[in-house]
Design a protein around this motif. Structure first.
Motif, PDB file in Angstrom:
ATOM      1  N   ALA A 185       7.369   3.583   9.144  1.00  0.00           N
ATOM      2  CA  ALA A 185       6.227   4.193   9.824  1.00  0.00           C
ATOM      3  C   ALA A 185       6.731   5.066  10.950  1.00  0.00           C
ATOM      4  CB  ALA A 185       5.278   3.120  10.366  1.00  0.00           C
ATOM      5  N   SER A 223       1.260  -2.653  10.882  1.00  0.00           N
ATOM      6  CA  SER A 223       1.377  -2.106   9.534  1.00  0.00           C
ATOM      7  C   SER A 223       2.393  -2.876   8.700  1.00  0.00           C
ATOM      8  CB  SER A 223       1.801  -0.636   9.593  1.00  0.00           C
ATOM      9  OG  SER A 223       3.115  -0.521  10.136  1.00  0.00           O
ATOM     10  N   ALA A 250       5.674  -2.482   9.105  1.00  0.00           N
ATOM     11  CA  ALA A 250       6.819  -1.603   8.879  1.00  0.00           C
ATOM     12  C   ALA A 250       8.130  -2.318   9.189  1.00  0.00           C
ATOM     13  CB  ALA A 250       6.690  -0.354   9.745  1.00  0.00           C
ATOM     14  N   LEU A 299      10.342   1.429  12.375  1.00  0.00           N
ATOM     15  CA  LEU A 299       9.271   2.085  13.110  1.00  0.00           C
ATOM     16  C   LEU A 299       9.869   3.124  14.044  1.00  0.00           C
ATOM     17  CD1 LEU A 299       6.399   2.476  14.154  1.00  0.00           C
ATOM     18  CD2 LEU A 299       6.712   0.450  15.598  1.00  0.00           C
ATOM     19  N   ALA A 323       2.606   6.006   7.446  1.00  0.00           N
ATOM     20  CA  ALA A 323       3.506   4.983   6.920  1.00  0.00           C
ATOM     21  C   ALA A 323       3.773   5.239   5.442  1.00  0.00           C
ATOM     22  CB  ALA A 323       2.908   3.587   7.115  1.00  0.00           C
TER      23      ALA A 323
END
Length: 349
Positions: A134, A155, A157, A160, A340
């Protein structure tokens, strides 16, 4: 002899509101009625037809629009998908004018637009993938950095990337993310938080005089991945100067050179490129990498401005890995939306 009365039934039995089908028939009759016996249907609407053909040529030959004056070509390419909104307007004008010439001409921009962007209207998302990434331009003036970090981390991820990090807020972002991401690095105004070990972290010179790009090797369970995080210089639309993007273009060329020299086969680029995949000025980067949104997204994935997204300038791009899905994340206190993607690391490093 008694007079016999006759009564004609109406569609709605003579009372009550008019049915929608009846209104539609009346509208259709108003728009289409009398076309067969009207010899002027080919002579009317010439101006509308010329506009439609011009629109088709702009979309078809957008790469030929010169950038010498105000970077007009790049400006057109940034908002190129929105030119499609003119098609239904021209169609309606052609119907109202009862012009067969205009209606036939409108088919051309419609076909060109569908050829350029029709693939983005379908959902190409898959269910596989080994790595979730993301990226988010958090905005230097973000009033709630900790909340923003937590929203994006939600999310799931594995990697990041954050851009536009003001130095005083870096510690706040790190505290908010440290529980999920044991590894992180910040270079200038960009940073990368990772669930997997990182090495060979260093700034990438994109010819700005200060650091807004970095590179790291991430040791995922499926092998090494070179991860780049970048924030290209901003562009402006000015009345006299036009689309001012010279510094952005220079930085994109420098980033493209760094990626071209990358020794690892698996490459992921995360960041705010201040340009779309259609912008020719980003060719040094886009010619080497695939957009996850274009390859495995649903829709256009516009990310800016967050209040009414009109362009995808926040990009996730890859080489040597397979995009499985790509999407935008819910709005934070930034003026950008986070984006993402889920990637499949199915090639040898």
């Amino acid at each position: 002899m008694a007079q016999q009365a006759y009564m004609t039934e109406t569609d709605n039995d003579g009372s009550g509101p008019e049915r929608p089908t009846s209104r539609f028939r009346r509208l259709a009759h108003r728009l289409l009625g009398g076309w067969r016996d009207d010899p002027r249907i080919w002579r009317r609407g010439v101006v509308t037809a010329v506009v439609a053909l011009s629109l088709a040529l702009v979309m078809l030959l957008h790469s030929r629009i010169p950038n010498r004056v105000g970077n007009l070509g790049s400006l057109t390419e940034t908002f190129l998908p929105w030119l499609g909104l003119a098609v239904p307007v021209l169609l309606l004008v052609g119907l109202l004018r009862k012009s067969a010439t205009a209606l036939i001409a409108v088919l051309l921009p419609a076909i060109v637009w569908l050829n350029l962007f029709g693939g983005l209207l379908t959902d190409k998302s898959g269910t596989g993938g080994d790595l979730v990434v993301a990226t988010h331009n958090v905005n230097a003036d973000n009033p709630a950095p900790a909340a923003t970090a937590e929203q994006v981390a939600a999310s799931g991820a594995d990697l990041l990337a954050l851009e536009e990090l003001p130095a005083p807020a870096v510690a706040t972002y790190d505290r908010a993310l440290s529980g999920q991401y044991p590894y992180h690095a910040v270079a200038g105004t960009v940073g990368l938080w990772s669930k997997y070990p990182m090495s060979q972290v260093h700034p990438v010179d994109i010819k700005l005089g200060w650091t807004r790009a970095m590179r790291a090797t991430v040791a995922t369970p499926d092998g090494l991945v070179a991860v780049y995080v970048a924030h290209m210089p901003s562009v402006r639309v000015k009345l006299k100067a036009g689309f001012t993007a010279r510094q952005r273009d220079k930085s994109a060329d420098a980033l493209g050179e760094a990626i071209a020299d990358e020794p690892l086969k698996r490459v992921v680029l995360l960041g705010d490129l201040n340009g779309t995949m259609n912008d020719r000025s980003l060719n040094a980067v886009t010619s080497q990498l695939r957009s996850t949104q274009g390859a495995a997204g649903s829709g256009f994935g516009f990310s800016w401005p967050a209040s009414f997204p009109m362009a995808r300038i926040d990009q996730i791009m890859v080489k040597g890995v397979e995009p499985e899905s790509s999407w935008t994340l819910p709005r934070t206190d930034s003026d950008h939306l986070p984006v993402a993607a889920r990637l499949s690391l199915d090639t040898e490093s």
